[in-house]
Design a protein around this motif. Structure first.
Motif, PDB file in Angstrom:
ATOM      1  N   VAL A 136      66.546  39.594  60.464  1.00 15.11           N
ATOM      2  CA  VAL A 136      67.876  40.201  60.490  1.00 15.11           C
ATOM      3  C   VAL A 136      68.246  40.586  61.913  1.00 15.11           C
ATOM      4  N   ARG A 137      67.302  41.149  62.652  1.00 19.45           N
ATOM      5  CA  ARG A 137      67.561  41.516  64.048  1.00 19.45           C
ATOM      6  C   ARG A 137      67.972  40.289  64.870  1.00 19.45           C
ATOM      7  N   LEU A 138      67.272  39.190  64.667  1.00 20.34           N
ATOM      8  CA  LEU A 138      67.573  37.977  65.425  1.00 20.34           C
ATOM      9  C   LEU A 138      68.903  37.352  65.011  1.00 20.34           C
ATOM     10  N   SER A 139      69.312  37.583  63.793  1.00 18.51           N
ATOM     11  CA  SER A 139      70.539  36.954  63.291  1.00 18.51           C
ATOM     12  C   SER A 139      71.783  37.793  63.550  1.00 18.51           C
ATOM     13  N   LEU A 140      71.617  39.012  64.050  1.00 24.32           N
ATOM     14  CA  LEU A 140      72.774  39.882  64.240  1.00 24.32           C
ATOM     15  C   LEU A 140      73.739  39.328  65.288  1.00 24.32           C
ATOM     16  N   GLY A 141      73.201  38.646  66.301  1.00 25.38           N
ATOM     17  CA  GLY A 141      74.085  38.056  67.309  1.00 25.38           C
ATOM     18  C   GLY A 141      75.051  37.070  66.693  1.00 25.38           C
ATOM     19  N   ALA A 142      74.536  36.204  65.831  1.00 28.83           N
ATOM     20  CA  ALA A 142      75.398  35.250  65.128  1.00 28.83           C
ATOM     21  C   ALA A 142      76.340  35.978  64.179  1.00 28.83           C
ATOM     22  N   GLY A 143      75.850  37.030  63.538  1.00 23.10           N
ATOM     23  CA  GLY A 143      76.693  37.803  62.637  1.00 23.10           C
ATOM     24  C   GLY A 143      77.894  38.397  63.348  1.00 23.10           C
ATOM     25  N   ILE A 162      77.275  33.297  54.881  1.00 26.95           N
ATOM     26  CA  ILE A 162      76.963  31.870  54.947  1.00 26.95           C
ATOM     27  C   ILE A 162      76.368  31.503  56.306  1.00 26.95           C
ATOM     28  N   GLY A 163      76.876  32.126  57.350  1.00 28.43           N
ATOM     29  CA  GLY A 163      76.376  31.804  58.674  1.00 28.43           C
ATOM     30  C   GLY A 163      74.973  32.303  58.948  1.00 28.43           C
ATOM     31  N   VAL A 164      74.596  33.425  58.337  1.00 26.30           N
ATOM     32  CA  VAL A 164      73.326  34.069  58.640  1.00 26.30           C
ATOM     33  C   VAL A 164      72.235  33.726  57.625  1.00 26.30           C
ATOM     34  N   ALA A 165      72.612  33.566  56.363  1.00 28.14           N
ATOM     35  CA  ALA A 165      71.630  33.405  55.289  1.00 28.14           C
ATOM     36  C   ALA A 165      70.676  32.222  55.480  1.00 28.14           C
ATOM     37  N   PRO A 166      71.147  31.029  55.853  1.00 30.06           N
ATOM     38  CA  PRO A 166      70.199  29.915  56.009  1.00 30.06           C
ATOM     39  C   PRO A 166      69.127  30.180  57.053  1.00 30.06           C
ATOM     40  N   PHE A 167      69.500  30.812  58.145  1.00 29.32           N
ATOM     41  CA  PHE A 167      68.513  31.133  59.178  1.00 29.32           C
ATOM     42  C   PHE A 167      67.448  32.081  58.633  1.00 29.32           C
ATOM     43  N   ALA A 216      77.954  44.401  55.151  1.00 30.15           N
ATOM     44  CA  ALA A 216      78.015  43.718  53.858  1.00 30.15           C
ATOM     45  C   ALA A 216      77.571  42.264  53.982  1.00 30.15           C
ATOM     46  N   GLY A 217      78.066  41.573  55.001  1.00 30.95           N
ATOM     47  CA  GLY A 217      77.712  40.160  55.166  1.00 30.95           C
ATOM     48  C   GLY A 217      76.241  39.953  55.452  1.00 30.95           C
ATOM     49  N   VAL A 218      75.693  40.731  56.387  1.00 31.13           N
ATOM     50  CA  VAL A 218      74.277  40.587  56.723  1.00 31.13           C
ATOM     51  C   VAL A 218      73.402  41.059  55.570  1.00 31.13           C
ATOM     52  N   GLY A 219      73.829  42.092  54.855  1.00 26.34           N
ATOM     53  CA  GLY A 219      73.059  42.563  53.704  1.00 26.34           C
ATOM     54  C   GLY A 219      72.940  41.498  52.616  1.00 26.34           C
ATOM     55  N   ILE A 220      74.062  40.848  52.305  1.00 25.06           N
ATOM     56  CA  ILE A 220      74.038  39.761  51.318  1.00 25.06           C
ATOM     57  C   ILE A 220      73.162  38.614  51.811  1.00 25.06           C
ATOM     58  N   LEU A 256      79.258  37.204  66.039  1.00 29.20           N
ATOM     59  CA  LEU A 256      80.130  36.082  66.401  1.00 29.20           C
ATOM     60  C   LEU A 256      81.043  35.700  65.245  1.00 29.20           C
ATOM     61  N   PHE A 257      80.473  35.553  64.053  1.00 34.65           N
ATOM     62  CA  PHE A 257      81.278  35.171  62.890  1.00 34.65           C
ATOM     63  C   PHE A 257      82.257  36.283  62.516  1.00 34.65           C
ATOM     64  N   LEU A 258      81.836  37.524  62.665  1.00 38.49           N
ATOM     65  CA  LEU A 258      82.717  38.652  62.357  1.00 38.49           C
ATOM     66  C   LEU A 258      83.945  38.647  63.266  1.00 38.49           C
ATOM     67  N   ILE A 259      83.731  38.530  64.554  1.00 38.16           N
ATOM     68  CA  ILE A 259      84.850  38.588  65.505  1.00 38.16           C
ATOM     69  C   ILE A 259      85.773  37.387  65.323  1.00 38.16           C
ATOM     70  N   ALA A 260      85.177  36.225  65.042  1.00 30.68           N
ATOM     71  CA  ALA A 260      86.002  35.035  64.816  1.00 30.68           C
ATOM     72  C   ALA A 260      86.890  35.209  63.590  1.00 30.68           C
TER      73      ALA A 260
END
Length: 270
Positions: free
Chosen positions: A199-206, A147-152, A85-89, A208-212
């Motif tokens: 999206v593939r490149l941003s999944l690592g950050a995604g 918020i963490g992934v969208a700007p990138f 949901a977060g990465v999709g948005i 991280l934010f999910l687990i946090a």
């Protein structure tokens, strides 16, 4: 004699060389675990493969006493749902903003500075603000990922859009295309494969934010479980969960790459 710099391994050798570090790490871990357990059988720092297998069997195949659910699979579904949901948005927002600011100089002048500033804000720093404004439910976790992934993603799509040759835009206008038609029929098809790559490149950050977010406020999820059992030093659960997260990240990346290749086969050739 062939110089090392000119040696290219065959596909079979490449596969074997790629697997070798993992085999060596596994053997090193097994040897270290056996040595520690031989000294102290109750040692929890380096559990044996059998101990990790028993722990994961209980979580994956034995219903929880409290809720009657299979904890491992429930954690996995909850985390994947939040991440998706977060990465999709973020992908939808990033595509829209990136495409518009990359194609329209007026919007670029208006939004690009703001987008740059927002991308510099550490998302974890605003997590308490999200909890205060949105609450401790699912929305805050999904919002943090977005918020963490969208700007990138937005900045990457913006740059990719600006790289498209201006001759294409001139030709489209010569044929009578409107601004909307240029955006949808000329630019959008060319940035879609770039979006999947972003999206593939941003999944690592995604992740991280999910687990946090799950570690701070959640009742299930992979990150929640890791931080829950750490107080008991349950490395027989933590290590398999970390390995499972890594495997999931690899599979998602592989599927996205296959999807990109399937939908846009011309991209790799270009």
């Amino acid at each position: 004699m062939k110089k090392l710099i000119n040696y290219t391994p065959t596909p079979v050798n490449r596969t074997l060389l790629g697997l070798l570090p993992f085999v060596l790490l596994l053997l090193l871990y097994m040897a270290s675990s056996e040595a520690r357990l031989a000294i102290n059988p109750s040692d929890k720092l380096l559990p044996s493969l059998g101990q990790m297998g028993d722990a994961m069997y209980r979580l994956a195949f034995e219903p929880s006493r409290r809720k009657g659910e299979l904890v491992f699979w429930q954690d996995t579904l909850s985390s994947l749902g939040r991440l998706g949901a977060g990465v999709g948005i973020a992908a939808l927002f990033g595509l829209t903003i990136g495409l518009l600011t990359g194609a329209l100089p007026l919007l670029y002048s208006f939004l690009a500075p703001l987008l740059t500033v927002v991308s510099l804000i550490p998302p974890l720093a605003i997590l308490p603000i999200l909890f205060i404004i949105i609450g401790l439910g699912e929305s805050s976790k999904i919002t943090l990922i977005a918020i963490g992934v969208a700007p990138f993603i937005a900045r990457d799509i913006q740059r990719r859009t600006q790289e498209i040759p201006s001759e294409q835009l001139v030709k489209a206008q010569t044929l009578g295309a409107s601004t909307l038609q240029i955006l949808v029929r000329v630019l959008l098809p060319q940035v879609m494969p770039k979006l999947i790559d972003a999206v593939r490149l941003s999944l690592g950050a995604g992740w991280l934010f999910l687990i946090a977010a799950e570690a701070i406020s959640s009742t299930d999820g992979l990150g929640y479980r890791i931080f829950l059992v750490r107080r008991y030093m349950s490395m027989d659960v933590i290590l398999p969960y970390v390995a499972w997260i890594t495997l999931l990240a690899f599979l998602i990346d592989y599927l996205l790459a296959a999807l990109n290749k399937r939908l846009y086969p011309w991209e790799g050739k270009a």
